[in-house]
Motif scaffolding. Structure first.
Motif, PDB file in Angstrom:
ATOM      1  N   GLN A  84       0.928  -1.339   0.126  1.00 26.63           N
ATOM      2  CA  GLN A  84      -0.299  -0.587   0.237  1.00 26.63           C
ATOM      3  C   GLN A  84       0.856   1.406  -0.158  1.00 26.63           C
ATOM      4  OE1 GLN A  84      -2.862  -1.023   3.232  1.00 26.63           O
ATOM      5  NE2 GLN A  84      -4.650  -1.581   2.040  1.00 26.63           N
ATOM      6  N   PRO A  85       0.617   2.274  -0.806  1.00 29.51           N
ATOM      7  CA  PRO A  85       1.716   2.874  -1.153  1.00 29.51           C
ATOM      8  C   PRO A  85       0.811   4.698  -0.508  1.00 29.51           C
ATOM      9  CG  PRO A  85       0.414   2.792  -3.616  1.00 29.51           C
ATOM     10  CD  PRO A  85       0.366   1.306  -2.015  1.00 29.51           C
ATOM     11  N   PHE A  86       1.543   4.894   0.788  1.00 26.65           N
ATOM     12  CA  PHE A  86       1.454   6.533   1.300  1.00 26.65           C
ATOM     13  C   PHE A  86       2.414   7.457   0.626  1.00 26.65           C
ATOM     14  CE2 PHE A  86      -0.465   3.295   3.761  1.00 26.65           C
ATOM     15  CZ  PHE A  86      -1.712   2.920   4.171  1.00 26.65           C
ATOM     16  N   ALA A  87       2.181   8.823   0.941  1.00 28.98           N
ATOM     17  CA  ALA A  87       2.929   9.801   0.402  1.00 28.98           C
ATOM     18  C   ALA A  87       4.416   9.781   1.349  1.00 28.98           C
ATOM     19  CB  ALA A  87       2.813  10.969   1.394  1.00 28.98           C
ATOM     20  N   GLY A  88       4.208   9.005   2.548  1.00 34.13           N
ATOM     21  CA  GLY A  88       5.557   8.999   3.628  1.00 34.13           C
ATOM     22  C   GLY A  88       4.724   8.415   5.021  1.00 34.13           C
ATOM     23  N   PRO A  89       5.425   8.066   5.571  1.00 34.01           N
ATOM     24  CA  PRO A  89       5.294   6.922   7.231  1.00 34.01           C
ATOM     25  C   PRO A  89       4.547   8.318   8.129  1.00 34.01           C
ATOM     26  CG  PRO A  89       7.577   6.992   6.751  1.00 34.01           C
ATOM     27  CD  PRO A  89       7.558   8.209   6.097  1.00 34.01           C
ATOM     28  N   GLY A 157      23.300  29.864  -3.621  1.00 35.22           N
ATOM     29  CA  GLY A 157      22.601  30.992  -4.965  1.00 35.22           C
ATOM     30  C   GLY A 157      21.767  30.589  -5.843  1.00 35.22           C
ATOM     31  N   ARG A 158      22.075  28.964  -5.730  1.00 32.99           N
ATOM     32  CA  ARG A 158      21.392  28.115  -6.623  1.00 32.99           C
ATOM     33  C   ARG A 158      20.076  27.162  -6.075  1.00 32.99           C
ATOM     34  NH1 ARG A 158      25.296  26.419 -10.724  1.00 32.99           N
ATOM     35  NH2 ARG A 158      27.500  27.980 -10.193  1.00 32.99           N
ATOM     36  N   ARG A 159      19.471  26.991  -7.714  1.00 32.74           N
ATOM     37  CA  ARG A 159      17.830  26.469  -7.496  1.00 32.74           C
ATOM     38  C   ARG A 159      17.964  25.170  -6.584  1.00 32.74           C
ATOM     39  NH1 ARG A 159      16.757  27.047 -13.346  1.00 32.74           N
ATOM     40  NH2 ARG A 159      18.203  26.199 -13.642  1.00 32.74           N
ATOM     41  N   VAL A 160      17.055  25.084  -5.545  1.00 33.13           N
ATOM     42  CA  VAL A 160      17.595  23.851  -5.206  1.00 33.13           C
ATOM     43  C   VAL A 160      15.934  23.432  -4.206  1.00 33.13           C
ATOM     44  CG1 VAL A 160      17.615  22.667  -2.987  1.00 33.13           C
ATOM     45  CG2 VAL A 160      19.527  24.118  -4.207  1.00 33.13           C
ATOM     46  N   PRO A 161      15.239  21.796  -4.651  1.00 32.11           N
ATOM     47  CA  PRO A 161      14.354  21.857  -4.221  1.00 32.11           C
ATOM     48  C   PRO A 161      14.153  21.926  -3.013  1.00 32.11           C
ATOM     49  CG  PRO A 161      15.520  19.813  -4.364  1.00 32.11           C
ATOM     50  CD  PRO A 161      16.128  20.959  -5.341  1.00 32.11           C
ATOM     51  N   THR A 162      13.089  22.833  -2.208  1.00 33.91           N
ATOM     52  CA  THR A 162      12.617  23.335  -0.912  1.00 33.91           C
ATOM     53  C   THR A 162      10.734  22.663  -0.504  1.00 33.91           C
ATOM     54  OG1 THR A 162      11.905  24.975  -1.050  1.00 33.91           O
ATOM     55  CG2 THR A 162      14.048  24.966  -0.582  1.00 33.91           C
ATOM     56  N   ASP A 163      10.461  22.485   1.198  1.00 32.31           N
ATOM     57  CA  ASP A 163       9.249  22.558   1.256  1.00 32.31           C
ATOM     58  C   ASP A 163       8.820  21.446   1.726  1.00 32.31           C
ATOM     59  OD1 ASP A 163       9.640  25.008   1.242  1.00 32.31           O
ATOM     60  OD2 ASP A 163       7.716  25.078   0.632  1.00 32.31           O
ATOM     61  N   PHE A 164       8.779  19.973   0.012  1.00 33.16           N
ATOM     62  CA  PHE A 164       8.153  19.217   0.456  1.00 33.16           C
ATOM     63  C   PHE A 164       7.249  18.631   1.102  1.00 33.16           C
ATOM     64  CE2 PHE A 164      12.544  18.646  -0.902  1.00 33.16           C
ATOM     65  CZ  PHE A 164      13.133  18.066  -1.701  1.00 33.16           C
ATOM     66  N   PRO A 165       5.797  19.633   1.139  1.00 32.61           N
ATOM     67  CA  PRO A 165       4.807  19.161   2.167  1.00 32.61           C
ATOM     68  C   PRO A 165       4.116  17.956   2.242  1.00 32.61           C
ATOM     69  CG  PRO A 165       4.145  20.414   0.223  1.00 32.61           C
ATOM     70  CD  PRO A 165       5.915  19.866  -0.148  1.00 32.61           C
ATOM     71  N   PRO A 192      10.067  25.569  -4.082  1.00 35.40           N
ATOM     72  CA  PRO A 192       8.797  24.347  -3.172  1.00 35.40           C
ATOM     73  C   PRO A 192       8.173  23.807  -4.659  1.00 35.40           C
ATOM     74  CG  PRO A 192       8.970  26.748  -3.141  1.00 35.40           C
ATOM     75  CD  PRO A 192       9.597  26.704  -3.980  1.00 35.40           C
ATOM     76  N   VAL A 193       8.691  22.641  -3.737  1.00 34.69           N
ATOM     77  CA  VAL A 193       7.933  21.549  -4.579  1.00 34.69           C
ATOM     78  C   VAL A 193       7.184  20.109  -3.776  1.00 34.69           C
ATOM     79  CG1 VAL A 193       9.994  21.096  -6.213  1.00 34.69           C
ATOM     80  CG2 VAL A 193       9.643  19.480  -4.218  1.00 34.69           C
ATOM     81  N   SER A 194       6.424  19.611  -4.243  1.00 35.03           N
ATOM     82  CA  SER A 194       5.033  19.136  -3.113  1.00 35.03           C
ATOM     83  C   SER A 194       6.008  17.407  -2.363  1.00 35.03           C
ATOM     84  CB  SER A 194       3.773  18.646  -4.487  1.00 35.03           C
ATOM     85  OG  SER A 194       4.272  18.016  -5.313  1.00 35.03           O
ATOM     86  N   ASP A 195       6.364  17.161  -3.412  1.00 31.10           N
ATOM     87  CA  ASP A 195       7.073  15.900  -2.812  1.00 31.10           C
ATOM     88  C   ASP A 195       8.374  15.348  -4.197  1.00 31.10           C
ATOM     89  OD1 ASP A 195       5.555  15.012  -5.598  1.00 31.10           O
ATOM     90  OD2 ASP A 195       4.111  14.069  -3.973  1.00 31.10           O
ATOM     91  N   LEU A 196       8.894  14.041  -3.348  1.00 30.20           N
ATOM     92  CA  LEU A 196       9.900  13.868  -4.100  1.00 30.20           C
ATOM     93  C   LEU A 196       9.571  13.444  -5.794  1.00 30.20           C
ATOM     94  CD1 LEU A 196      11.596  11.236  -2.193  1.00 30.20           C
ATOM     95  CD2 LEU A 196      12.476  13.165  -2.552  1.00 30.20           C
ATOM     96  N   ALA A 197       8.401  13.444  -5.682  1.00 31.34           N
ATOM     97  CA  ALA A 197       8.120  12.812  -7.819  1.00 31.34           C
ATOM     98  C   ALA A 197       7.863  14.333  -8.391  1.00 31.34           C
ATOM     99  CB  ALA A 197       6.821  12.364  -7.423  1.00 31.34           C
TER     100      ALA A 197
END
Length: 356
Positions: A84-89, A157-165, A192-197
């Motif tokens: 069963q896949p979920f967003a996370g634990p 100073g570089r563009r990096v993914p953040t937040d991961f709600p 900002p990104v929602s998750d790893l995908a």
């Protein structure tokens, strides 16, 4: 076995006269005893018809690991494992506390923070028990191979993914890796990104200078195939002060050297953030069921590696791990003791973890 019974007790056809049948029975008894001794019939009476195994979302490493483990359990026991896949634990640990989720794939960092109810967890989740300690997950920032960025410290100073709600632990792990090199969200260009995908998609679309993911993740493999020259992981600072900064933010994590060429994107020996990975179960799982699951994963250990590269590290010698952060299931302890891999040190650790 049936053919032996037929031979021993004359089930093929009636012989002329009873003497030959009696002789066959007498001669066959030792053969039958030998078969029962050396080829005992295994009883799976305690095993349920089905069981659930919670993982992260489809397309990630944890889901692939859970699918492989579930395949082996389903193949060699009467239990059909439903992954069963979920967003996370955080999405499935509450149901494991109630005994509604049977098993799950959990990292050492998620294990300690959820069990104690700290960092991203609002309350303790103490219904989790380890069945086996498996391989490790290596996490890091990755860039295109032709990028001029050579280390995590150069992400300033570089563009990096953040937040991961959708998967808060990803925010925690990535900020801990930035901290190990003396950086924070204030030093980067936040995307900002929602998750790893979503982070993987942003990297493919050119909206990021660096992505964040696990070694072996399908998203990293896809990026490696999409860009000429592929991608490479950036080395994480592994010094004692850097490791402390990492651990202060992300308990249960440490750095380890990943051999060059051992996985996609690891082009040379590279230090990366590391977590151990556990197969866990609800504490409400019966001791007999836990025992049988660990037993089948021990006996069929060689079947795991071919199912996914990440399962190659799920070896027998790692099942009893003296560095775990939550208790083992009593059924697992019983089996591991029988195999002689559960030490007095493990007994002391188990007692301490149960008392905390």
């Amino acid at each position: 076995m049936l053919s032996v019974l037929k031979y021993c007790f004359g089930l093929k056809r009636a012989d002329k006269g009873g003497e030959r049948n009696m002789k066959r029975i007498i001669l066959g008894i030792p053969l039958l005893v030998a078969v029962l001794v050396f080829f005992p019939v295994r009883s799976f009476a305690a095993m349920p018809r089905s069981a659930t195994l919670a993982t992260h979302a489809v397309g990630g490493l944890y889901n692939a690991l859970g699918t492989g483990i579930g395949t082996v359990i389903s193949r060699y026991t009467p239990t059909t494992v439903r992954v069963q896949p979920f967003a996370g634990p955080p999405a499935w640990l509450p149901s494991m506390d109630k005994g509604e989720t049977d098993m799950g794939i959990l990292t050492s960092a998620d294990a300690i923070t959820s069990y104690k109810g700290i960092i991203i967890y609002k309350r303790p989740h103490t219904g989790t028990r380890i069945l086996i300690s498996g391989g490790r997950i290596y996490l890091g920032f990755y860039v295109r191979s032709d990028s001029d960025i050579k280390s995590v410290s150069e992400l300033k100073g570089r563009r990096v993914p953040t937040d991961f709600p959708g998967i808060p632990i990803a925010r925690l792990s990535s900020t801990a890796t930035l901290a190990s090199s003396g950086l924070s969200y204030n030093d980067i260009v936040k995307v900002p990104v929602s998750d790893l995908a979503a982070g993987g998609s942003a990297f493919l679309e050119g909206r990021l200078d660096a992505g964040w993911d696990a070694v072996g993740s399908p998203r990293v493999i896809e990026a490696n195939s999409r860009f000429r020259g592929g991608v490479r992981f950036l080395p994480t600072d592994s010094g004692p002060e850097a490791t402390k900064r990492m651990g202060d933010i992300y308990p249960g994590s440490y750095t380890a050297l990943v051999a060059g060429g051992s996985a996609t994107g690891v082009v040379k020996d590279t230090y990366l953030m590391t977590n151990d990975i556990y197969l866990v179960a609800t504490k409400f799982m019966s001791d007999d069921v836990a025992y049988e699951i660990v037993k089948i994963l021990w006996e069929r250990n060689e079947d795991l590696g071919p199912l996914h590269p990440g399962l190659k590290e799920w070896t027998r010698d790692r099942m009893a791990n003296p560095s775990v952060f939550i208790p083992y299931h009593p059924g697992a302890v019983k089996f591991l003791k029988e195999k002689g891999v559960w030490s007095k040190e493990m007994d002391a650790l188990q007692a301490r973890l149960l008392a905390d």
